[in-house]
Scaffold this active site. Structure first.
Site, PDB file in Angstrom:
ATOM      1  N   CYS A  96       0.869  -1.181   0.000  1.00 32.09           N
ATOM      2  CA  CYS A  96       0.000   0.000   0.000  1.00 32.09           C
ATOM      3  C   CYS A  96       0.904   1.228   0.000  1.00 32.09           C
ATOM      4  CB  CYS A  96      -0.973  -0.005   1.176  1.00 32.09           C
ATOM      5  SG  CYS A  96      -0.209   0.283   2.787  1.00 32.09           S
ATOM      6  N   ARG A  97       0.376   2.361   0.386  1.00 32.92           N
ATOM      7  CA  ARG A  97       1.180   3.587   0.346  1.00 32.92           C
ATOM      8  C   ARG A  97       2.279   3.563   1.399  1.00 32.92           C
ATOM      9  NH1 ARG A  97       1.643   8.899   2.216  1.00 32.92           N
ATOM     10  NH2 ARG A  97       0.260   8.488   3.953  1.00 32.92           N
TER      11      ARG A  97
END
Length: 103
Positions: free
Chosen positions: A66-67
């Site tokens: 994810c980020r």
């Protein structure tokens, strides 16, 4: 529950260079992946992981992305609870990724 393995971006880069057999799942939202994904990654937004889990091969090794690493840890824990034994969370997520991107 098994402990979730953590993989650094450098470790993932090396695994990709060595053509290691692993599946990368990017759990970010559509607008985030539009900014680029790790080559070979499959996009499954976090909210869709529960409905997609039956389409994943539990014998494969996965790297969840994810980020920053928080949402992917949630996805990693979910897969682990569903019986997936080889799940890695990408530490630092895309914020730490220095490698190639695909759009």
């Amino acid at each position: 529950m098994n402990e979730i393995n953590v993989m650094t971006t450098d470790e993932l880069q090396k695994a990709l260079e060595e053509n290691k057999d692993l599946a990368i799942i990017d759990v970010r939202e559509d607008e985030e992946v539009a900014q680029g994904m790790i080559p070979t990654a499959k996009h499954i937004p976090l909210g869709h992981v529960p409905e997609e889990v039956d389409n994943l091969d539990s014998s494969k090794e996965y790297v969840m992305v994810c980020r920053s690493g928080k949402r992917s840890m949630n996805a990693s824990e979910f897969l682990n609870q569903k019986g997936f034994k080889k799940v890695n969370n990408l530490e630092g997520g895309m914020l730490d990724w220095k490698g190639e991107l695909v759009f």
